[in-house]
Enzyme design. Structure first.
Site, PDB file in Angstrom:
ATOM      1  CG  ASN A  18      -0.377  -0.099   2.533  1.00 50.20           C
ATOM      2  OD1 ASN A  18       0.628  -0.771   2.739  1.00 50.20           O
ATOM      3  ND2 ASN A  18      -0.990   0.550   3.506  1.00 50.20           N
ATOM      4  CB  VAL A  19       1.635   3.798  -2.208  1.00 49.10           C
ATOM      5  CG1 VAL A  19       2.307   5.152  -2.276  1.00 49.10           C
ATOM      6  CG2 VAL A  19       2.592   2.682  -2.590  1.00 49.10           C
ATOM      7  CD  GLU A  20      -1.534   4.852   4.738  1.00 54.21           C
ATOM      8  OE1 GLU A  20      -2.157   3.928   5.249  1.00 54.21           O
ATOM      9  OE2 GLU A  20      -0.990   5.756   5.401  1.00 54.21           O
ATOM     10  CB  CYS A  38      -5.293  -1.091  -1.911  1.00 54.50           C
ATOM     11  SG  CYS A  38      -5.899  -1.813  -3.433  1.00 54.50           S
ATOM     12  CD  GLU A  58      -5.587  -5.612  -1.370  1.00 51.38           C
ATOM     13  OE1 GLU A  58      -6.344  -5.997  -0.464  1.00 51.38           O
ATOM     14  OE2 GLU A  58      -5.042  -4.492  -1.353  1.00 51.38           O
TER      15      GLU A  58
END
Length: 82
Positions: free
Chosen positions: A43-45, A54, A56
């Site tokens: 994940n990369v916020e 996300c 996936e």
């Protein structure tokens, strides 16, 4: 089942690259492509939640970039006890 355990260990290692500074909740994922290869993502916020990516989605995008047309399996690992 042993293959999945190995994939989970790779995901756990890659989760160290998760950019989850806002939620502090790292997630990693792997997808098995129709070519027999595993592809990984984390994940990369972003401060703007809608721009967060996300794990996936990152794994699927990586697979598609490599020419995969069909996903056969998905494995997701989160930084939680359950």
């Amino acid at each position: 089942m042993e293959e999945i355990r190995e994939v989970i260990e790779v995901i756990k290692e890659k989760m160290k690259n998760s950019y989850s500074v806002y939620s502090e909740f790292a997630v990693g994922a792997a997808v098995l492509g129709d070519n027999g290869n595993w592809y990984y993502g984390v994940n990369v916020e972003n401060v703007s939640y809608g721009l967060t990516i996300c794990a996936e989605r990152n794994a699927v995008s990586t697979a598609i970039t490599e020419g995969v047309k069909k996903i056969l399996k998905v494995v997701v690992v989160a930084a939680t006890e359950k």
